[in-house]
Design a protein around this motif. Structure first.
Motif, PDB file in Angstrom:
ATOM      1  N   SER A   3      41.321  -9.198 -73.257  1.00 38.76           N
ATOM      2  CA  SER A   3      40.047  -8.856 -73.540  1.00 38.76           C
ATOM      3  C   SER A   3      39.263  -8.058 -72.579  1.00 38.76           C
ATOM      4  CB  SER A   3      39.403 -10.063 -74.073  1.00 38.76           C
ATOM      5  OG  SER A   3      39.088 -10.753 -72.998  1.00 38.76           O
ATOM      6  N   VAL A   4      38.387  -7.193 -72.944  1.00 36.08           N
ATOM      7  CA  VAL A   4      37.682  -6.313 -72.070  1.00 36.08           C
ATOM      8  C   VAL A   4      36.085  -6.683 -72.370  1.00 36.08           C
ATOM      9  CG1 VAL A   4      37.183  -3.753 -71.637  1.00 36.08           C
ATOM     10  CG2 VAL A   4      39.446  -4.545 -72.262  1.00 36.08           C
ATOM     11  N   ALA A   5      35.287  -6.528 -71.309  1.00 32.75           N
ATOM     12  CA  ALA A   5      34.027  -6.695 -71.259  1.00 32.75           C
ATOM     13  C   ALA A   5      33.336  -5.718 -70.508  1.00 32.75           C
ATOM     14  CB  ALA A   5      33.515  -8.209 -71.146  1.00 32.75           C
ATOM     15  N   LYS A   6      32.261  -5.199 -71.040  1.00 31.32           N
ATOM     16  CA  LYS A   6      31.384  -4.370 -70.122  1.00 31.32           C
ATOM     17  C   LYS A   6      30.116  -5.001 -69.581  1.00 31.32           C
ATOM     18  CE  LYS A   6      28.964   0.035 -70.213  1.00 31.32           C
ATOM     19  NZ  LYS A   6      28.392   1.064 -71.187  1.00 31.32           N
ATOM     20  N   LEU A   7      30.039  -5.342 -68.382  1.00 29.62           N
ATOM     21  CA  LEU A   7      29.074  -5.937 -67.893  1.00 29.62           C
ATOM     22  C   LEU A   7      28.035  -5.004 -67.071  1.00 29.62           C
ATOM     23  CD1 LEU A   7      31.057  -8.716 -66.229  1.00 29.62           C
ATOM     24  CD2 LEU A   7      30.143  -8.956 -68.488  1.00 29.62           C
ATOM     25  N   SER A   8      26.729  -5.398 -66.997  1.00 28.28           N
ATOM     26  CA  SER A   8      25.724  -4.561 -66.402  1.00 28.28           C
ATOM     27  C   SER A   8      24.941  -5.507 -65.700  1.00 28.28           C
ATOM     28  CB  SER A   8      24.765  -4.018 -67.382  1.00 28.28           C
ATOM     29  OG  SER A   8      23.675  -3.185 -66.864  1.00 28.28           O
ATOM     30  N   VAL A   9      24.979  -5.302 -64.290  1.00 29.39           N
ATOM     31  CA  VAL A   9      24.299  -6.184 -63.208  1.00 29.39           C
ATOM     32  C   VAL A   9      23.623  -5.563 -62.471  1.00 29.39           C
ATOM     33  CG1 VAL A   9      25.000  -7.928 -61.725  1.00 29.39           C
ATOM     34  CG2 VAL A   9      26.502  -7.515 -63.314  1.00 29.39           C
ATOM     35  N   PRO A  10      22.179  -5.524 -62.412  1.00 28.61           N
ATOM     36  CA  PRO A  10      21.359  -5.020 -61.228  1.00 28.61           C
ATOM     37  C   PRO A  10      21.750  -5.340 -60.064  1.00 28.61           C
ATOM     38  CG  PRO A  10      19.946  -5.905 -63.208  1.00 28.61           C
ATOM     39  CD  PRO A  10      21.580  -6.543 -63.389  1.00 28.61           C
ATOM     40  N   VAL A  11      21.483  -4.413 -59.057  1.00 31.65           N
ATOM     41  CA  VAL A  11      21.695  -4.562 -57.525  1.00 31.65           C
ATOM     42  C   VAL A  11      21.043  -5.915 -56.935  1.00 31.65           C
ATOM     43  CG1 VAL A  11      21.659  -3.604 -55.204  1.00 31.65           C
ATOM     44  CG2 VAL A  11      22.422  -2.302 -57.017  1.00 31.65           C
ATOM     45  N   GLY A  12      21.829  -6.566 -56.394  1.00 31.95           N
ATOM     46  CA  GLY A  12      20.914  -7.818 -55.925  1.00 31.95           C
ATOM     47  C   GLY A  12      21.171  -9.069 -56.875  1.00 31.95           C
ATOM     48  N   ASN A  13      21.734  -8.754 -58.035  1.00 28.81           N
ATOM     49  CA  ASN A  13      21.551  -9.957 -58.694  1.00 28.81           C
ATOM     50  C   ASN A  13      23.233 -10.332 -59.211  1.00 28.81           C
ATOM     51  OD1 ASN A  13      19.048 -10.273 -59.436  1.00 28.81           O
ATOM     52  ND2 ASN A  13      19.196  -8.597 -60.929  1.00 28.81           N
ATOM     53  N   ASP A  14      23.314 -11.475 -59.791  1.00 32.35           N
ATOM     54  CA  ASP A  14      24.934 -11.811 -60.203  1.00 32.35           C
ATOM     55  C   ASP A  14      24.649 -12.271 -61.663  1.00 32.35           C
ATOM     56  OD1 ASP A  14      24.128 -14.798 -60.489  1.00 32.35           O
ATOM     57  OD2 ASP A  14      23.845 -14.552 -58.239  1.00 32.35           O
ATOM     58  N   ILE A  15      25.955 -12.256 -62.111  1.00 44.06           N
ATOM     59  CA  ILE A  15      26.222 -12.859 -63.614  1.00 44.06           C
ATOM     60  C   ILE A  15      27.569 -13.770 -63.334  1.00 44.06           C
ATOM     61  CG2 ILE A  15      27.837 -10.893 -64.060  1.00 44.06           C
ATOM     62  CD1 ILE A  15      26.637 -10.731 -66.790  1.00 44.06           C
ATOM     63  N   THR A  16      27.421 -14.555 -64.440  1.00 43.88           N
ATOM     64  CA  THR A  16      28.592 -15.621 -64.577  1.00 43.88           C
ATOM     65  C   THR A  16      29.308 -15.293 -65.796  1.00 43.88           C
ATOM     66  OG1 THR A  16      27.139 -17.287 -63.544  1.00 43.88           O
ATOM     67  CG2 THR A  16      29.084 -18.191 -64.725  1.00 43.88           C
ATOM     68  N   ARG A  17      30.547 -15.118 -65.523  1.00 43.86           N
ATOM     69  CA  ARG A  17      31.442 -14.614 -66.751  1.00 43.86           C
ATOM     70  C   ARG A  17      32.630 -15.725 -66.484  1.00 43.86           C
ATOM     71  NH1 ARG A  17      32.668 -12.325 -71.386  1.00 43.86           N
ATOM     72  NH2 ARG A  17      34.635 -11.113 -71.309  1.00 43.86           N
ATOM     73  N   GLY A  18      32.800 -16.691 -67.524  1.00 47.78           N
ATOM     74  CA  GLY A  18      33.857 -17.780 -67.336  1.00 47.78           C
ATOM     75  C   GLY A  18      33.466 -18.545 -66.289  1.00 47.78           C
ATOM     76  N   LYS A  19      34.651 -18.866 -65.463  1.00 43.97           N
ATOM     77  CA  LYS A  19      34.398 -19.556 -64.378  1.00 43.97           C
ATOM     78  C   LYS A  19      34.183 -18.815 -62.904  1.00 43.97           C
ATOM     79  CE  LYS A  19      39.440 -19.411 -63.451  1.00 43.97           C
ATOM     80  NZ  LYS A  19      40.677 -20.201 -63.134  1.00 43.97           N
ATOM     81  N   LEU A  20      33.533 -17.388 -63.035  1.00 47.20           N
ATOM     82  CA  LEU A  20      33.221 -16.505 -61.985  1.00 47.20           C
ATOM     83  C   LEU A  20      32.006 -16.007 -61.627  1.00 47.20           C
ATOM     84  CD1 LEU A  20      36.401 -13.692 -62.296  1.00 47.20           C
ATOM     85  CD2 LEU A  20      36.256 -16.031 -61.005  1.00 47.20           C
ATOM     86  N   ARG A  21      31.735 -16.015 -60.589  1.00 47.02           N
ATOM     87  CA  ARG A  21      30.335 -15.322 -60.378  1.00 47.02           C
ATOM     88  C   ARG A  21      30.339 -13.865 -59.799  1.00 47.02           C
ATOM     89  NH1 ARG A  21      27.299 -19.293 -57.575  1.00 47.02           N
ATOM     90  NH2 ARG A  21      26.397 -19.949 -59.592  1.00 47.02           N
ATOM     91  N   ILE A  22      29.866 -13.021 -60.556  1.00 50.01           N
ATOM     92  CA  ILE A  22      29.936 -11.676 -60.031  1.00 50.01           C
ATOM     93  C   ILE A  22      28.832 -11.151 -59.348  1.00 50.01           C
ATOM     94  CG2 ILE A  22      30.550  -9.417 -60.665  1.00 50.01           C
ATOM     95  CD1 ILE A  22      32.212 -11.229 -63.180  1.00 50.01           C
ATOM     96  N   LYS A  23      28.518 -10.866 -58.333  1.00 51.04           N
ATOM     97  CA  LYS A  23      27.419 -10.242 -57.626  1.00 51.04           C
ATOM     98  C   LYS A  23      27.468  -8.817 -57.168  1.00 51.04           C
ATOM     99  CE  LYS A  23      23.758 -11.367 -54.609  1.00 51.04           C
ATOM    100  NZ  LYS A  23      22.894 -12.319 -53.892  1.00 51.04           N
ATOM    101  N   VAL A  24      26.704  -8.000 -57.663  1.00 56.27           N
ATOM    102  CA  VAL A  24      26.428  -6.829 -56.975  1.00 56.27           C
ATOM    103  C   VAL A  24      25.423  -6.468 -55.884  1.00 56.27           C
ATOM    104  CG1 VAL A  24      25.850  -4.282 -57.769  1.00 56.27           C
ATOM    105  CG2 VAL A  24      26.865  -5.685 -59.323  1.00 56.27           C
ATOM    106  N   LEU A  25      26.254  -6.191 -54.724  1.00 54.29           N
ATOM    107  CA  LEU A  25      25.327  -6.317 -53.583  1.00 54.29           C
ATOM    108  C   LEU A  25      24.773  -4.771 -53.079  1.00 54.29           C
ATOM    109  CD1 LEU A  25      27.932  -8.544 -51.381  1.00 54.29           C
ATOM    110  CD2 LEU A  25      25.406  -9.167 -52.466  1.00 54.29           C
ATOM    111  N   ALA A  26      25.572  -3.773 -53.705  1.00 59.64           N
ATOM    112  CA  ALA A  26      24.895  -2.284 -53.313  1.00 59.64           C
ATOM    113  C   ALA A  26      25.713  -1.546 -54.313  1.00 59.64           C
ATOM    114  CB  ALA A  26      25.424  -1.819 -51.946  1.00 59.64           C
ATOM    115  N   CYS A  27      24.956  -0.272 -54.531  1.00 58.02           N
ATOM    116  CA  CYS A  27      25.400   0.646 -55.699  1.00 58.02           C
ATOM    117  C   CYS A  27      25.120   2.107 -54.977  1.00 58.02           C
ATOM    118  CB  CYS A  27      24.805   0.428 -56.876  1.00 58.02           C
ATOM    119  SG  CYS A  27      25.432   1.629 -58.132  1.00 58.02           S
ATOM    120  N   LEU A  28      26.131   2.896 -54.713  1.00 52.77           N
ATOM    121  CA  LEU A  28      25.980   4.211 -54.207  1.00 52.77           C
ATOM    122  C   LEU A  28      26.225   5.277 -55.323  1.00 52.77           C
ATOM    123  CD1 LEU A  28      26.893   3.544 -50.559  1.00 52.77           C
ATOM    124  CD2 LEU A  28      24.461   3.511 -51.268  1.00 52.77           C
TER     125      LEU A  28
END
Length: 91
Positions: A3-28
């Motif tokens: 399966s494929v999922a498109k996630l949109s996470v603002p810088v400085g925030n995180d999202i939970t997907r299943g058993k994972l926490r995904i955090k975006v710390l910077a975007c250039l």
């Protein structure tokens, strides 16, 4: 499961997907006078599990922490090769 999922996470925030926490710390994003490219600094970790003998969560090292480049689409494999990530861009 493929399966494929498109996630949109603002810088400085995180999202939970299943058993994972995904955090975006910077975007250039490169300036318009350069060839187009973007990069995201990402941290991926397992959600903390509570110990059955205590109420404290266990802190663990991230499964992945580093830069992903749009121009280098080699996916980053995480969590025993069950999850991969690829940057689409920054906004």
């Amino acid at each position: 499961d493929g399966s494929v999922a498109k996630l949109s996470v603002p810088v400085g925030n995180d999202i939970t997907r299943g058993k994972l926490r995904i955090k975006v710390l910077a975007c250039l994003v490169r300036p318009p006078v350069m060839p187009p490219d973007s990069a995201v600094f990402l941290s991926v970790s397992n959600l903390p599990r509570s110990d059955a003998n205590s109420n404290q969560s266990q802190a663990k090292q991230p499964l992945f922490q580093g830069w992903l480049l749009h121009s280098e689409p080699g996916a980053s494999v995480v969590d025993d090769a069950t999850d991969t990530f690829r940057i689409i861009g920054c906004t």
